[in-house]
Design an enzyme around this catalytic site. Structure first.
Site: not given
Ligand SMILES: NC(=O)c1ccc[n+]([C@@H]2O[C@H](COP(=O)([O-])OP(=O)(O)OC[C@H]3O[C@@H](n4cnc5c(N)ncnc54)[C@H](O)[C@@H]3O)[C@@H](O)[C@H]2O)c1
Length: 479
Positions: A174, A205-207, A209-211, A282
Site C-alpha cells: 500500500k 488506499g489511505d492509512g 482504510g487499507v493501512g 528522514c
C-alpha cells in the site's frame, strides 16, 4: 490527466470493489495530475487472499529462481528508469533530473545490493561446533503488508518488496495515496517480469482504510512500515491483537557535529544535504552543531548556500529544489518557521512565504536559523522542509549531549579531521547510523534507527533477514 483506478491483485489489474476516486496533486502547480482509487476492506481482503494462496508455492521455490525474478525486475526497472523518475517528479515534486538520477536510481541501487547480498545468503546455518547437530533455519515470515511514504517512494518500495520476494514472502503493497504513481509503475514492472500471480499485490488506499485493514488482518504476518512516528505507533497498536512482526522506519532529527578542524567543505555539504529533496528526508542533517571558533563562518556559508539554492518547478531540468509535497506539509513548515522566529531563533536566510516569482505551488524558501537553543520547537520537531537550525557548542561532551537529547535516533553526522574523536563519537551517538566526513553508507549497509525513529533494518543482508523467521532445529541428520 492520468487515470489509474485499478489495483494489481493476483496478477491482474482489477477495478476497486467500490468506486472511490482520489485525486493526486502536482505540487508544482497545485493542479490535479492523476486520479486513483482508494481501496476498501474488500479490496484489501482480496489482495491478502491472493497473497496467502500464492505463499506455499513461492516459499517453496529455489532461492536461485527467486533471484532470477529479481534480476529480471532490475533489468526492466533500469529500462524504465526515466519513466520512473518522471512519475516520482510529478507526484511528489522532486526536480526531474534529480528524480531520475537520485530518487529512481536509489531503487536500482537497493535492488543491486540485495542481489549481491543474496548470492551468499544462507537459509540453513550451523549453530556452531558446540552443537554439531543443531541447525538454524531461516524461513519466510509469510504474507507481509508493505506500507510506504511519499518522500523517497521507490527507495522505500524496493527496500521492502525486493527482500520480501527474495526471502520467499508474498505481499500486499500500500503506497502513499499522495504519491502512488511510481508504485503503480513498479507493479507494471513486476507484472512484466512474470512473477506468479498473487506473489506481489498492490492496493491503493489511505492509512485509516487499507493501512488499518492490513495492520489488523489475521492472515498478514508482518507489517513493514516507513512513515511518520505517529502512524508507526498506530500500526503497532493495531497489529498487537494478531501478534504481527512490525518493522518501523520512522522520523528523524539528525545532528551534524562540525568541529573547528573539519574539512573545508563540511558546512556547505551539510547545508546542501539538509535542503536536498526540499528537506523531505528522514535522515536529513537538520541540526547543525558547530564548534564555537567556526560558528560565525559556518553561518555565513549556510546563508550563502540557502541564498544560492534555486527553487523551481519539478519539471524544470537542472540543479534546483522543487516544492514540498502538499498543502498540508507547506502549512506545517510555515508554522514551524513562524515558531522559530517567535521563540527567538535568528533568521539568517529564507523565512516565511514562497520564494520570489513563485506564486503557485508548494514552494518553500531555503531557510537558515542561527542561535538555535536546544529545546526550541524547531530544534525538537521534525520539520520535513528545507529548514536548517544552527547551534553553537564549546566542548565535545556538550555537542554529544545536544545531539542525543531527542526522541529520534536515525542518522547523525560528524565532521572532524581527528580520527580518534570521530570513532569515539560514532560509538556514543544514539542512532542507527553515523556518517562521517561526507562518507555515505556503503552498499548493503543496514538503514534504520533507534528510539522513536523505529528499529527496522533495511538493505543488504539485514534487510532480507527482516522478512525471515528464525527456527532452531536440533537432532539434525548429516553434515
Ligand atoms: N526512517 C525512514 O526510513 C523514513 C524514510 C522516509 C520517511 N520517513 C518518515 O515518513 C514521514 C513522512 O511520510 P508520510 O507523511 O507519508 O507519513 P505518514 O505516516 O503519514 O504516511 C506513511 C504511510 O502510512 C500510511 N498510514 C498513515 N496512517 C496510517 C495508519 N494509521 N495505519 C496504517 N497506515 C497508515 C499512509 O497512507 C502512507 O502510506 C516523515 O515523518 C519521515 O521522517 C522515514
Amino acid at each position: 490527466m492520468i487515470e489509474k483506478r485499478d489495483f494489481y491483485i493476483n496478477g491482474r489489474w482489477v477495478a476497486p470493489a467500490t468506486p472511490h476516486d482520489c485525486e493526486v496533486i502536482d505540487p508544482s502547480t497545485e493542479e490535479v495530475c492523476a486520479v486513483i482509487s482508494l481501496g476498501a476492506d474488500a479490496d484489501t481482503d482480496a489482495a491478502v487472499a491472493a497473497a496467502k494462496a500464492a505463499l506455499p508455492a513461492w516459499a517453496g521455490t529455489a532461492p536461485a529462481e527467486r533471484l532470477a525474478y529479481v534480476e529480471k525486475i532490475l533489468e526492466i526497472y533500469k529500462r524504465r528508469q526515466a519513466e520512473m523518475g518522471a512519475a516520482i517528479s510529478l507526484e511528489m515534486g522532486a526536480p526531474i533530473d534529480m528524480a531520475v538520477s537520485d530518487q529512481a536510481e536509489a531503487g536500482a541501487w537497493h535492488i543491486r545490493n540485495f542481489i549481491t547480498a543474496f548470492k551468499d545468503f544462507e537459509f540453513l546455518r550451523p549453530l556452531g561446533p558446540q552443537a554439531p547437530q543443531t541447525r538454524i533455519a531461516l524461513e519466510p515470515v509469510g504474507v507481509v503488508g508493505l506500507i510506504t511514504p511519499w518522500n523517497w517512494p521507490m527507495n522505500q518500495v524496493t527496500l521492502k518488496a525486493i527482500p520480501a520476494l527474495l526471502a520467499g514472502c508474498t505481499m500486499v503493497l500500500k503506497p502513499s495515496e499522495i504519491a502512488p504513481l511510481s508504485s503503480l509503475l513498479f507493479a507494471e514492472i513486476v507484472d512484466e517480469a512474470g512473477l506468479p500471480p498473487g506473489v506481489f499485490n498492490l492496493v491503493n488506499g489511505d492509512g485509516l482504510g487499507v493501512g488499518t485493514r492490513l495492520s489488523t488482518h489475521p492472515d498478514v504476518e508482518m507489517i513493514s512500515f516507513t512513515g511518520s512516528t505517529r502512524a508507526g505507533i498506530a500500526i503497532t497498536k493495531a497489529a498487537a491483537d494478531t501478534v504481527k512482526r512490525v518493522c518501523l522506519e520512522l522520523g528523524g532529527k539528525g545532528a551534524n557535529l562540525i568541529f573547528a578542524d573539519a574539512d573545508e567543505g563540511a558546512v556547505r555539504r551539510g547545508a546542501r544535504h539538509c535542503f536536498n529533496n526540499s528537506g523531505q528526508s528522514c535522515n536529513a542533517p537538520t541540526r547543525m552543531l558547530v564548534e564555537r571558533p567556526l560558528y560565525d563562518r559556518a553561518i555565513d556559508i549556510a546563508r550563502e548556500v540557502a541564498e544560492t539554492t534555486r527553487v523551481a518547478p519539478a519539471h524544470e531540468t537542472g540543479a534546483h529544489i522543487g516544492p514540498v509535497v502538499s498543502a498540508a506539509q507547506y502549512d506545517k513548515i510555515q508554522g514551524l518557521i513562524a515558531k522559530g522566529i517567535e521563540e527567538g531563533a535568528r533568521l539568517v536566510a529564507g523565512g516565511l512565504g514562497r520564494p520570489d516569482g513563485l506564486n503557485r505551488g508548494y514552494f518553500v524558501r531555503p531557510t537558515v536559523f542561527a542561535d538555535v537553543v536546544p529545546g526550541m520547537t524547531i530544534e525538537k520537531e521534525e520539520i520535513f522542509g528545507p529548514v536548517l537550525s544552527i547551534i553553537p557548542f564549546d566542548t565535545e561532551e556538550e555537542a554529544l549531549a545536544i545531539a542525543n537529547d531527542t526522541i529520534y535516533g536515525l542518522t547523525n553526522y560528524v565532521q572532524s579531521q581527528d580520527g580518534e574523536r570521530r570513532n569515539r563519537l560514532a560509538r556514543r551517538l544514539k542512532s542507527g547510523m553515523v556518517e562521517m566526513n561526507g562518507q555515505s553508507r556503503g552498499a548493503g549497509a543496514p538503514f534504520g534507527g533507534v528510539k522513536s525513529s523505529g528499529r527496522a533494518r533495511e538493505g543488504g543482508h539485514w534487510g532480507i533477514e527482516e522478512f525471515l523467521d528464525v527456527k532452531a532445529i536440533s537432532g539434525w541428520h548429516g553434515a
